[in-house]
Design an enzyme around this catalytic site. Sequence first.
Site, PDB file in Angstrom:
ATOM      1  N   ASN A   5       0.848  -1.292  -0.013  1.00 53.58           N
ATOM      2  CA  ASN A   5       0.126   0.063   0.104  1.00 53.58           C
ATOM      3  C   ASN A   5       1.020   1.198   0.131  1.00 53.58           C
ATOM      4  OD1 ASN A   5      -1.722   2.149   0.234  1.00 53.58           O
ATOM      5  ND2 ASN A   5      -2.421   1.376   2.537  1.00 53.58           N
ATOM      6  N   LYS A   7       0.112   4.006  -0.413  1.00 54.07           N
ATOM      7  CA  LYS A   7      -0.708   5.259   0.081  1.00 54.07           C
ATOM      8  C   LYS A   7      -0.469   6.610  -0.637  1.00 54.07           C
ATOM      9  CE  LYS A   7      -0.320   3.058   4.637  1.00 54.07           C
ATOM     10  NZ  LYS A   7      -0.295   3.260   6.349  1.00 54.07           N
ATOM     11  N   HIS A  93      -9.689   0.886   4.761  1.00 56.13           N
ATOM     12  CA  HIS A  93      -8.232   1.091   5.470  1.00 56.13           C
ATOM     13  C   HIS A  93      -8.725   2.111   6.590  1.00 56.13           C
ATOM     14  CE1 HIS A  93      -4.324   2.499   6.491  1.00 56.13           C
ATOM     15  NE2 HIS A  93      -3.779   1.219   5.851  1.00 56.13           N
ATOM     16  N   GLU A  95      -7.043   4.531   7.553  1.00 54.61           N
ATOM     17  CA  GLU A  95      -6.884   5.993   7.463  1.00 54.61           C
ATOM     18  C   GLU A  95      -8.085   6.671   6.583  1.00 54.61           C
ATOM     19  OE1 GLU A  95      -3.192   5.479   5.345  1.00 54.61           O
ATOM     20  OE2 GLU A  95      -2.166   5.090   7.476  1.00 54.61           O
ATOM     21  N   GLU A 163      -5.453  -4.961  10.602  1.00 51.85           N
ATOM     22  CA  GLU A 163      -4.578  -3.689  10.691  1.00 51.85           C
ATOM     23  C   GLU A 163      -4.588  -3.056  11.940  1.00 51.85           C
ATOM     24  OE1 GLU A 163      -2.099  -2.756   6.619  1.00 51.85           O
ATOM     25  OE2 GLU A 163      -3.950  -1.287   7.035  1.00 51.85           O
ATOM     26  N   GLY A 169       2.555   2.459  11.099  1.00 52.99           N
ATOM     27  CA  GLY A 169       3.618   3.714  10.957  1.00 52.99           C
ATOM     28  C   GLY A 169       4.016   3.678  12.461  1.00 52.99           C
ATOM     29  N   SER A 208       3.249  -1.882  10.379  1.00 49.27           N
ATOM     30  CA  SER A 208       4.682  -1.883  10.878  1.00 49.27           C
ATOM     31  C   SER A 208       5.413  -3.169  10.463  1.00 49.27           C
ATOM     32  CB  SER A 208       5.069  -1.679  12.295  1.00 49.27           C
ATOM     33  OG  SER A 208       4.683  -0.200  12.732  1.00 49.27           O
TER      34      SER A 208
END
Length: 247
Positions: A5, A7, A93, A95, A163, A169, A208
């Site tokens: 991904n 992003k 996702h 985000e 996730e 991250g 991560s």
Amino acid sequence: MVAANWKMNGLRRGGRDLARALAGLKRAADAPACDIVICPPATLLFELRDALQSAGIALGGQDCHSEGMGAHTGDISADMLADCGCSHVILGHSERRMDHGETSKMVCGKVAAALRAGLCAILCVGESEDDREAGTALEVVGEQLRNSLPEAGGSADIVIAYEPVWAIGTGRTPNAGEIGEMHQHIRNLFDALKTGGKSGLRVLYGGSVNAENAGDILSIAGVDGALVGGASLSAEKFWNICAHYGR
Ligand code: 13P
């Protein structure tokens, strides 16, 4: 399956270089035995399609709209992704759930649209740090899954990515027991909702994942691959993660 991904990262030149490097590694005689999916920003899909697909690497989008076409400024439909050569799309996702207020109900509509367009949906679920600390992670993820899965589809065209939001991250990951427990929970729930039996669902872990911890994470029972963010922006680091699947 190991999916990248990217992003909101990558301009045309850098994206082309990364895709070419990945294609070169994949063409090598010792390419890993796993499905590899690259999900670049929408602006690079068409640009990278040929380089990736000629090396047997699949292309995926990072989101799609729940409707086929119409007055939805700035959105991209599942048919448009398929038209660009995508076979996969990441949906739900965290985000997008946070930045765009996507609810599980909205995500459900997107997964259904992806399936109608013939795409494989990589559906993301994951708890917040507060949920994990409160001991409600299984419940929260179960609820997300129940509400994000449409009636249509099965393990052939839906992949689940677990996730944990707090692991994305941050360099932090759940321990092996927590990952294994959640993947089993997801599989049980999916089987109960979908087939009432063993479905062969693939459950990826994301958050991560890097070249150093991939071996340990991908060896956990019930982990069928990874969804990789930051480390997928380097061909070498991403390849070292894929390489877990042998040569
Ligand atoms: P990182 O690998 O950068 O933690 O991102 C994970 C992720 O969000 C993949 O979808």
